[in-house]
Structure formats: structure tokens, C-alpha cells
Scaffold this active site. Structure first.
Site, PDB file in Angstrom:
ATOM      1  N   LYS A  52       0.770  -1.319  -0.013  1.00 24.58           N
ATOM      2  CA  LYS A  52       0.103   0.152   0.130  1.00 24.58           C
ATOM      3  C   LYS A  52       0.838   1.137   0.170  1.00 24.58           C
ATOM      4  O   LYS A  52       0.725   2.200  -0.678  1.00 24.58           O
ATOM      5  CB  LYS A  52      -0.981   0.020   1.282  1.00 24.58           C
ATOM      6  CG  LYS A  52      -1.864  -1.160   1.089  1.00 24.58           C
ATOM      7  CD  LYS A  52      -2.839  -1.187   2.298  1.00 24.58           C
ATOM      8  CE  LYS A  52      -3.707  -2.451   2.133  1.00 24.58           C
ATOM      9  NZ  LYS A  52      -4.671  -2.501   3.366  1.00 24.58           N
ATOM     10  N   GLN A  96      -4.228  -1.719   9.754  1.00 31.25           N
ATOM     11  CA  GLN A  96      -4.137  -2.964   9.256  1.00 31.25           C
ATOM     12  C   GLN A  96      -4.615  -4.015  10.131  1.00 31.25           C
ATOM     13  O   GLN A  96      -4.368  -4.122  11.215  1.00 31.25           O
ATOM     14  CB  GLN A  96      -2.646  -3.254   8.658  1.00 31.25           C
ATOM     15  CG  GLN A  96      -2.719  -4.612   7.886  1.00 31.25           C
ATOM     16  CD  GLN A  96      -3.529  -4.436   6.333  1.00 31.25           C
ATOM     17  OE1 GLN A  96      -3.572  -3.125   6.077  1.00 31.25           O
ATOM     18  NE2 GLN A  96      -3.951  -5.718   5.831  1.00 31.25           N
ATOM     19  N   ASP A 119     -10.679   2.842   4.463  1.00 36.53           N
ATOM     20  CA  ASP A 119     -10.889   1.663   4.359  1.00 36.53           C
ATOM     21  C   ASP A 119     -12.404   1.440   4.256  1.00 36.53           C
ATOM     22  O   ASP A 119     -12.954   0.446   3.888  1.00 36.53           O
ATOM     23  CB  ASP A 119     -10.625   0.868   5.589  1.00 36.53           C
ATOM     24  CG  ASP A 119      -9.188   0.033   5.508  1.00 36.53           C
ATOM     25  OD1 ASP A 119      -8.993  -0.357   4.156  1.00 36.53           O
ATOM     26  OD2 ASP A 119      -8.352  -0.132   6.523  1.00 36.53           O
TER      27      ASP A 119
HETATM   28  N1  GUN Z   1      -7.037  -6.855   6.320  1.00 36.87           N
HETATM   29  C1  GUN Z   1      -7.318  -7.556   5.181  1.00 36.87           C
HETATM   30  N2  GUN Z   1      -7.985  -6.640   4.218  1.00 36.87           N
HETATM   31  C2  GUN Z   1      -7.789  -5.506   4.582  1.00 36.87           C
HETATM   32  C3  GUN Z   1      -8.219  -4.167   4.192  1.00 36.87           C
HETATM   33  O1  GUN Z   1      -8.587  -4.038   3.220  1.00 36.87           O
HETATM   34  N3  GUN Z   1      -7.921  -3.209   5.210  1.00 36.87           N
HETATM   35  C4  GUN Z   1      -7.182  -3.333   6.470  1.00 36.87           C
HETATM   36  N4  GUN Z   1      -7.102  -2.343   7.150  1.00 36.87           N
HETATM   37  N5  GUN Z   1      -7.185  -4.533   6.747  1.00 36.87           N
HETATM   38  C5  GUN Z   1      -7.269  -5.782   5.994  1.00 36.87           C
END
Ligand code: GUN
Length: 295
Positions: A52, A96, A119
């Protein structure tokens, strides 16, 4: 059988974003700024967050990675969230998931200001999504919607089976595909661990979306001839022939299932890269004040 190329689509979207960032910075504005919080050392989470941050660089965003050990208290995580909420230089941020067990994930999600929740996990944003109002869509479902749209895959009136009911994929994609719109207007059945006969439902589906996190769970007998299969799983399985000692496989047995499909997403290179670009698109929305006007 056609492969839905998530890498290529992600590159196209990133090129579009790069131009927008250049235009903004040329007119004297600062670039968008995304922060990511990583608690603990889960290798998969580390790899996603690194991706990311790297993608931010690709499009000219500023990014900040905040890494803390797994032992951090819930209050300390909340303090980080509060700080990011108040920082005018940060347009949006993510924490995350999964978080270490002693941290209540929903408490953290609720603490994120909806304006900065790129998110799309906060109930305010999920509520707006459910009502079909403008908001930040959760990144993975948003990536799937973009794949369907950009590959001109017709969903109206189609039978869609979603396997998995997580808050971040199964539930929101089921809502999005059943709403009015394009993509949308599908008849959606959501299957999960208490569904007695998943195969009976999945093998009738024109569109099959699999997000349960079980390597190669979907076998050819579970798929209708000519179906569109979207594989959300990213599972690490041991592979001594690889330097890392593992390889990535999806929730679908790609080799055996793909010959039956009209369209299918590979793993890696399918939904994964689209999740990252969706986060970048949401960050742009946060930066430009499209959803929540900047005060
Ligand atoms: N863990 C798995 N997918 C995601 C996501 O799209 N965002 C976040 N913050 N954690 C995740």
C-alpha cells in the site's frame, strides 16, 4: 476462458490517478497523504501494508507508515488513531487488520473519524454504502466492482453466489451487487460456514465470488459452466521450491476450475492489486473532499 488481469487494471487506474496528482501539485497544492498503522509482525499484513505504501509512491502520494509491536495496549492504539484523526496533513488512514487478540477491532474502527476512514469500515460509511449514498467503499468490494465494470461483465438479473460473510468482503459485496445499478441488480445468495450445501448454490451461480480464506476450496464441481469467478483468497501454502518457502494460492482451484469459466481472476494478480488501487481512489476522495467536504 478470459483472465481478469488485476495487475493491468490497477496500472491503468494508477496512471489516471498520477495525472490527477500532477495537476493538483502543479497548481500549488500538496499531494494526498495516506497513513497506515501496522501493529505486530504478521508477515502477510506486513506485505500488504508495504504494498500500500509503495503504491502511494507510484502515484505521487505522500505516505506514512506507523509500525508498533504486537504488545501495544489498546489505549496506545487508540492514541495513534486520535492523533491521526486530528492531523490536518493526513487525508486518510488505515489500521491494518487483523489486530492482536487483546485489541478489540471494533473499538479501533469506531474511533476512526468517518472522514478519514479510507478503508470504509466505519459503520457510518458502511451505512451510507448500504443506502447507496456516496461514501468510501471498502477496498476489496470496490476493486471487484471496478473489475466487473471495466470488463463490461453484465450483472443485472444474474444469479450471484458469495461465499464468505466477513464485514470487509462478503457482506459489503453482497449488498453492493444486490443494489440497483451497474454493476448491481443481481440476485445474491450469501453462503457461509452454516450453509448446509454450498455446492448446490454455487453451481447454479452465473457469478461466483469466493472470500472465505481456505486454499483451493472451490473445485470444478462447484462451478457452473460459463460462470464468472472472482477469487478473493490470498493463502500462503508451503512450497520448498520457492526461496520464500511458500507460494500464494486463492480460494479457488484455479488450474481445474478456470477451463469451465467465462471469466476468472488469478491469484496473485487478480483482486489483490485492485484492493490497493481502491484504497488510493478513496484517499483521493478524502483529499479532494468529495464525500465529506473539507472544513
Ligand atoms: N486486512 C485484510 N484486508 C484489509 C483491508 O482492506 N484493510 C485493512 N485495514 N486490513 C485488512
Amino acid at each position: 476462458m478470459k483472465i481478469i488481469d488485476g495487475n493491468a487494471l490497477a496500472e491503468t487506474i494508477k496512471s489516471e490517478l498520477r495525472i490527477k496528482v500532477l495537476e493538483a501539485t502543479a497548481s500549488g497544492k500538496r499531494p494526498p497523504h495516506l497513513a497506515a498503522v501496522l501493529i505486530g509482525d504478521n508477515p502477510a499484513s506486513r506485505s500488504y501494508v508495504t504494498n500500500k505504501v509503495k503504491s502511494c509512491q507510484d502515484v505521487g502520494y505522500k505516505s506514512t507508515l506507523i509500525q508498533r509491536p504486537a504488545e501495544l495496549s489498546q489505549q496506545a492504539v487508540l492514541d495513534i488513531v486520535h492523533q491521526l484523526n486530528e492531523d490536518p496533513e493526513i487525508d486518510g488512514f488505515i489500521v491494518q487488520l487483523p489486530l492482536p487478540e487483546h485489541i478489540i477491532e471494533m473499538d479501533i474502527t469506531l474511533a476512526i473519524r468517518p472522514e478519514k476512514d479510507v478503508d470504509g469500515f466505519h459503520p457510518m460509511n458502511l451505512g451510507l454504502m448500504t443506502l447507496g449514498l456516496p461514501t468510501y467503499l471498502p477496498a476489496t468490494p470496490m476493486g471487484i466492482m471496478q473489475m466487473l465494470e471495466r470488463y463490461h461483465i453484465d450483472t443485472a438479473g444474474k444469479m450471484c453466489c458469495v461465499i464468505g460473510r466477513s464485514n470487509i468482503v462478503g457482506t459489503p459485496i453482497s449488498i453492493l451487487l444486490s443494489r440497483k445499478g451497474n454493476p448491481g441488480d443481481a440476485t445474491v445468495v450469501m453462503c457461509h460456514s452454516r450453509t448446509p450445501d454450498i455446492k448446490k448454490i454455487s453451481s447454479e451461480a452465473d457469478i461466483l465470488i469466493v472470500a472465505l480464506g481456505r486454499p483451493q476450496f472451490v473445485t470444478p464441481d462447484m462451478v457452473k459452466e460459463g460462470a464468472v469467478v472472482i477469487d478473493v483468497g490470498i493463502n500462503r501454502i508451503p512450497d520448498p521450491s520457492k526461496k520464500s518457502g511458500f507460494r500464494l494460492v486463492g480460494d479457488v482451484d484455479f488450474e481445474r476450475v478456470s477451463p469451465k469459466c467465462n471469466y476468472i481472476t488469478p491469484v496473485p494478480g487478480g483482486v489483490g492489486p485492485m484492493t490497493v488501487t481502491s484504497l488510493l481512489l478513496n484517499t483521493w476522495k478524502a483529499y479532494s473532499g468529495e464525500i465529506y467536504p473539507k472544513t
